[in-house]
Structure formats: C-alpha cells, structure tokens
Write a protein that holds these residues in place. Structure first.
Motif, PDB file in Angstrom:
ATOM      1  N   GLN A  70       0.676 -35.043  67.302  1.00 19.47           N
ATOM      2  CA  GLN A  70       0.301 -36.854  68.071  1.00 19.47           C
ATOM      3  C   GLN A  70       2.096 -36.862  67.810  1.00 19.47           C
ATOM      4  N   LYS A 126       3.912 -40.738  68.085  1.00 18.63           N
ATOM      5  CA  LYS A 126       4.370 -42.597  68.279  1.00 18.63           C
ATOM      6  C   LYS A 126       5.597 -42.865  69.314  1.00 18.63           C
ATOM      7  N   THR A 186       4.596 -41.137  76.763  1.00 11.08           N
ATOM      8  CA  THR A 186       3.659 -40.371  76.073  1.00 11.08           C
ATOM      9  C   THR A 186       2.286 -39.870  75.996  1.00 11.08           C
ATOM     10  N   ASP A 187       1.334 -40.547  77.111  1.00  8.57           N
ATOM     11  CA  ASP A 187       0.041 -40.434  77.519  1.00  8.57           C
ATOM     12  C   ASP A 187       0.515 -38.900  78.306  1.00  8.57           C
ATOM     13  N   LYS A 210       3.942 -36.004  64.796  1.00 13.54           N
ATOM     14  CA  LYS A 210       3.300 -35.640  63.470  1.00 13.54           C
ATOM     15  C   LYS A 210       2.834 -34.387  63.508  1.00 13.54           C
ATOM     16  N   THR A 249      -3.359 -29.934  64.858  1.00 19.08           N
ATOM     17  CA  THR A 249      -3.180 -31.232  66.088  1.00 19.08           C
ATOM     18  C   THR A 249      -2.062 -31.673  66.351  1.00 19.08           C
ATOM     19  N   LYS A 263       1.942 -27.761  72.820  1.00 16.47           N
ATOM     20  CA  LYS A 263       0.759 -27.964  71.799  1.00 16.47           C
ATOM     21  C   LYS A 263      -0.122 -27.171  72.103  1.00 16.47           C
TER      22      LYS A 263
END
Length: 348
Positions: A326, A328, A288-289, A338, A324, A315
């Motif tokens: 995000q 998870k 995810t990073d 999200k 933005t 992105k």
C-alpha cells in the motif's frame, strides 16, 4: 424480476415453427370444411380451381409475414453483430452494441462482444504505450552513446575522453537496467509458480540494500531511522532484494537534501510488515492510483532516471509471495510504502 416469455433464441425458433404449423393446419382445416360444405371443388363450377389459388396465396402471405418476423427479431441482431465484428477486425475498437434486447441470448452475446472489444482496446493501448515507451527508453541512451562515440573520433584531451567514456558507460548501464527489468517482469508473470523459496534473514537483507545505496543517500546527507529486529522469512531471496532496492532507491531519489528516511520492520504471528517512508516531494492521488502500472512515470519530462518498471516489478514480486503493498503520499510531504509478507502464503 419477471421471466420473459421467450428469453432464449432457440425458444423463438421452436415457437415460430410451432405457430406456423398451427396456423397452416387451422387454415387448411377451415378451407377443407368450406370446400366440402359449399361443394367448391365440383367440376361443374367454372371457378373450381379458385380454392387452390387462394390456398397458395394465403401460404405465401403467411410465409412472408413469418420471414419478416424471423428476420427482424432473430437474423437482424446476428447481422448487426457481423457488421460490428467486421469494423473491429479493421481496427475500430470503439464499437459497442446496445445490450438491451428482448432475446436473452442476444443480449448476452452483445454483452460478451462489448467486453471483448474493451479488452482488445486496452491491449492495443498497452501495446502502443509499450512500443512507444520502450523505443523512447532505448533511443535516448543509444543517441547519447552515439554522440559521445562521434566526439571520441575527434581530437579531445585525455580528461574529456574520460568524461565521454563515463557517460557512455552510464548509457549502457541504463540500457542494461531496462532490459533486466523487462526480463525479470516477464519471468515473474510467466514462471512465477516455479520461484525458489528458502529461509533467510529479512532484516539483514534490508541492511545490505542500505549499504549498497550508501553513496546515494550520503550524497544528499539523508538521515536514516531504522528499526530492523531479527526476522527470518521463507521466500525468494533474489526477488525480495529487488523489492527493497527499488523502494529504497525511489525514497532516496525523491527525497530533499538533509531529509530523513524511515524504515521499520515489525514481525508478528501472521508475518512481517515493512514500512518505508520518506520526506520527499510526495505524489498526488492521481499518481498513486497508477504508480504500479507498467511504464508509468509521473515525471513525463523524464528529468529523473527510471523507466516505469521498478514499482510494477515490486508489486508483482509481493503478489507472488501472496502479500500486499500500500502507498500513502501527500505532495511536498513525502510518501509511505507499507508491505505485508505472510508467513503462510497458502492461507493468506
């Protein structure tokens, strides 16, 4: 922090020059006083030229000492920088200089040099990764197409020919997908300011994407949990369509059979928030990073279709709308994306 006495390079030169003048003046005044007091320049004396020899010798000693000082404190750091730059020019991007230096200008110069080398190293790594990844992505479908062309040249039944043609078409579509993403990403990075914004129905656009991908999620017998209230948004319709297409396609691709996908749209005064969740294989934190990096693929075996550009493109589009995104995720439990899109990008 206490300020150093001579923190800058030019002050060293001024101080050295001034010190040299003071020393020479003092020495000559003292010598003239001694010569006058002891009448050393009297022609009757056999050693009347000795004071001149002594003055010359003393000047050479003072000049040598100051030259060594200047070379050690000022010219040597410049020489070290020149040697380091020569190594960088030959491709050694591991070169780093010690930034702790008494002269502030030299310390800042070394710091800027180290930052430059780090940036050059990252650019070189990115270039190498780009070339190797793109060449691999192009090589695989091209090799597939070439193989099926060779098979078509041989005798084959009509059913086999149809299969070969379909697989060749898949290869060309993969190449088209790769080149389209590269071009779109380049357009966004270089011409993003000139994007055409207009008002459109955001909820209807997401529904269109869901219908477009219907064959894929029906094949896995996925259940869709939708919350899409009427929402009008001012943005670039073409590129935001690409966002939902990329995220939905990934959610389907990594979902388990008979699983569920949740798509929820909420709207408030600040702007709409879209959440897309799946119950698929999930991702580790290390993945995810880096998931939004260009050409990054967690599946290094390339067993899943893709080229590592979809989420990077997503992105970039969101950032151009001043929004933005995000993510998870938990392995074996699924992922959740999200997104927030501000109604007023200028004040976001």
């Amino acid at each position: 922090m206490k300020k150093k006495l001579f923190p800058q390079l030019w002050m060293y030169f001024v101080a050295i020059t001034f010190l040299l003048m003071v020393i020479v003046l003092t020495v000559f005044v003292c010598l003239l006083f001694l010569i006058n007091h002891f009448h050393l320049l009297s022609p009757e004396r056999d050693d009347h030229l000795f004071p001149f020899y002594f003055i010359i010798f003393l000047s050479l000693v003072i000049g040598a000492v100051l030259s060594i000082f200047v070379g050690k404190r000022i010219l040597q750091p410049i020489g070290d920088l020149r040697q380091a730059m020569s190594k960088v020019a030959k491709g050694d991007f591991s070169m780093q200089l010690e930034e702790k230096h008494q002269i502030e200008d030299v310390a800042e110069l070394y710091h800027d040099f180290n930052v430059m080398v780090e940036e050059l190293s990252s650019i070189e790594t990115l270039r190498n990764d780009f070339v190797s990844t793109v060449s691999h992505e192009f090589k695989t479908p091209l090799a597939t197409i070439k193989g099926y062309v060779q098979l078509l040249q041989n005798e084959a039944s009509e059913s086999e020919r149809q299969i070969y043609l379909e697989r060749m078409l898949d290869g060309t579509q993969q190449l088209t997908h790769l080149t389209d993403n590269i071009l779109k990403l380049s357009k966004l990075e270089n011409q993003g300011i000139g994007l055409d914004f207009q008002i459109f129905r955001l909820d209807e656009q997401i529904r269109e994407v869901i219908l477009f991908l219907q064959p894929k999620w029906e094949q896995l017998n996925l259940t869709l949990d939708l919350t899409l209230p009427r929402t009008e948004y001012y943005g670039n319709e073409e590129f935001l369509y690409q966002v939902w297409l990329n995220l939905m396609d990934n959610a389907i691709k990594y979902s388990q059979k008979n699983g569920s996908i949740h798509i929820h749209l909420t709207n408030d005064a600040l702007g709409p928030t879209i959440t897309i969740c799946d119950e698929g294989i999930g991702m580790t934190k290390a993945v995810t990073d880096r998931i939004f990096d260009k050409f990054y693929q967690s599946d290094t075996s390339r067993k899943t279709y893709g080229n590592g550009l979809g989420l990077a493109l997503t992105k970039q589009i969101i950032l151009l709308h001043h929004g933005t995104i995000q993510v998870k995720s938990t392995p074996e439990q699924g992922s959740s994306f999200k997104l927030f899109l501000p109604n007023d990008p200028k004040n976001s």
